[in-house]
Design an enzyme around this catalytic site. Structure first.
Site, PDB file in Angstrom:
ATOM      1  N   GLU A  27       8.210   5.237  -5.252  1.00  0.00           N
ATOM      2  CA  GLU A  27       9.222   4.349  -5.850  1.00  0.00           C
ATOM      3  C   GLU A  27      10.645   4.867  -5.604  1.00  0.00           C
ATOM      4  O   GLU A  27      11.506   4.843  -6.488  1.00  0.00           O
ATOM      5  CB  GLU A  27       8.961   4.154  -7.347  1.00  0.00           C
ATOM      6  N   ILE A  41      16.088  -4.707 -11.789  1.00  0.00           N
ATOM      7  CA  ILE A  41      14.882  -3.923 -12.040  1.00  0.00           C
ATOM      8  C   ILE A  41      14.066  -4.537 -13.169  1.00  0.00           C
ATOM      9  O   ILE A  41      14.546  -4.689 -14.290  1.00  0.00           O
ATOM     10  CB  ILE A  41      15.235  -2.462 -12.380  1.00  0.00           C
ATOM     11  N   GLY A  89       0.784  -1.231   0.000  1.00  0.00           N
ATOM     12  CA  GLY A  89       0.000   0.000   0.000  1.00  0.00           C
ATOM     13  C   GLY A  89       0.814   1.278   0.000  1.00  0.00           C
ATOM     14  O   GLY A  89       0.314   2.333   0.392  1.00  0.00           O
ATOM     15  N   CYS A 120       8.756 -18.514   3.673  1.00  0.00           N
ATOM     16  CA  CYS A 120       8.131 -18.931   2.413  1.00  0.00           C
ATOM     17  C   CYS A 120       9.042 -18.615   1.221  1.00  0.00           C
ATOM     18  O   CYS A 120       9.079 -19.370   0.243  1.00  0.00           O
ATOM     19  CB  CYS A 120       6.755 -18.287   2.248  1.00  0.00           C
ATOM     20  N   TYR A 154       5.276 -10.046  -9.139  1.00  0.00           N
ATOM     21  CA  TYR A 154       5.811 -10.081  -7.781  1.00  0.00           C
ATOM     22  C   TYR A 154       4.724 -10.419  -6.775  1.00  0.00           C
ATOM     23  O   TYR A 154       3.574 -10.011  -6.934  1.00  0.00           O
ATOM     24  CB  TYR A 154       6.394  -8.718  -7.383  1.00  0.00           C
ATOM     25  N   CYS A 163       2.200 -12.210   4.144  1.00  0.00           N
ATOM     26  CA  CYS A 163       2.765 -13.132   3.158  1.00  0.00           C
ATOM     27  C   CYS A 163       1.667 -13.688   2.260  1.00  0.00           C
ATOM     28  O   CYS A 163       0.564 -13.984   2.710  1.00  0.00           O
ATOM     29  CB  CYS A 163       3.481 -14.266   3.892  1.00  0.00           C
TER      30      CYS A 163
END
Length: 191
Positions: free
Chosen positions: A84, A166, A14, A181, A174, A141
């Site tokens: 970002e 990248i 988020g 995990c 993703y 997760c």
């Protein structure tokens, strides 16, 4: 006194919706926000901050030619928000420090801490080293109910653990995972 904030989280935590929410709160109060996003993030179009839930807002593109100190001096925003931020260079993070320390304008940078191989991005590394405040934006997760701390890259739904650092992508590329995990999927991929 202004501060440099680094708010990091995994994919799907988020971060972008938080950027848009904070921008909205400033603007609703009649305050000026300078919204920045690196040129490399073209998932929703260059110069766009967008959330997976459908909210989007135009932003100033950060590339190697943008002088963020000069821009902030001219624009005089109440706050600068960076989406970002993992894609920033060390030099660009130094510019943000100058904005905070010399212009007394708060900067809140949002981004990933590490890539899909668990390696720090250049921008994240620099921000972790110099930010006044570091905050984690949490999510769970993809496979269990533990806190996700890693980004696992997938191709056609299959986890992969090699490639360029990248690769711009969303849920198709993703998933957020816990360390356990991540390790289990990596071990499975190696067998």
């Amino acid at each position: 006194m202004a501060k440099l904030y680094f708010r990091y989280g995994t994919m799907n935590s988020g971060k972008s919706i938080e950027v848009l929410r904070v921008a909205h709160n400033y603007e609703e109060q009649g305050k000026k926000v300078l919204l920045l996003t690196p040129v490399v993030d073209d998932r929703f179009g260059v110069g766009q901050v967008a959330s997976r839930i459908g909210m989007q807002k135009g932003a100033t593109v950060v590339d190697e030619h943008l002088d963020m100190v000069a821009l902030a001096s001219t624009e005089r925003p109440n706050c600068i928000l960076v989406d970002e931020a993992q894609f920033l260079s060390t030099v660009q993070v130094a510019q943000l420090i100058e904005v905070v320390d010399e212009l007394d304008i708060p900067v809140i940078a949002y981004g990933l801490r590490a890539d899909f191989m668990g390696q720090l991005f250049e921008g994240s590394n620099a921000l972790l080293a110099v930010a006044d405040t570091i905050e984690e934006i949490k999510t769970v997760c993809w496979y269990c109910n533990k806190k996700a701390i890693m980004n696992m890259r997938c191709k056609d739904g299959i986890p992969i653990f090699h490639g360029e650092q990248i690769q711009i992508g969303g849920n198709e590329s993703y998933v957020p995972v816990c360390r356990k995990c991540y390790a289990a999927n990596k071990k499975k991929a190696q067998n």
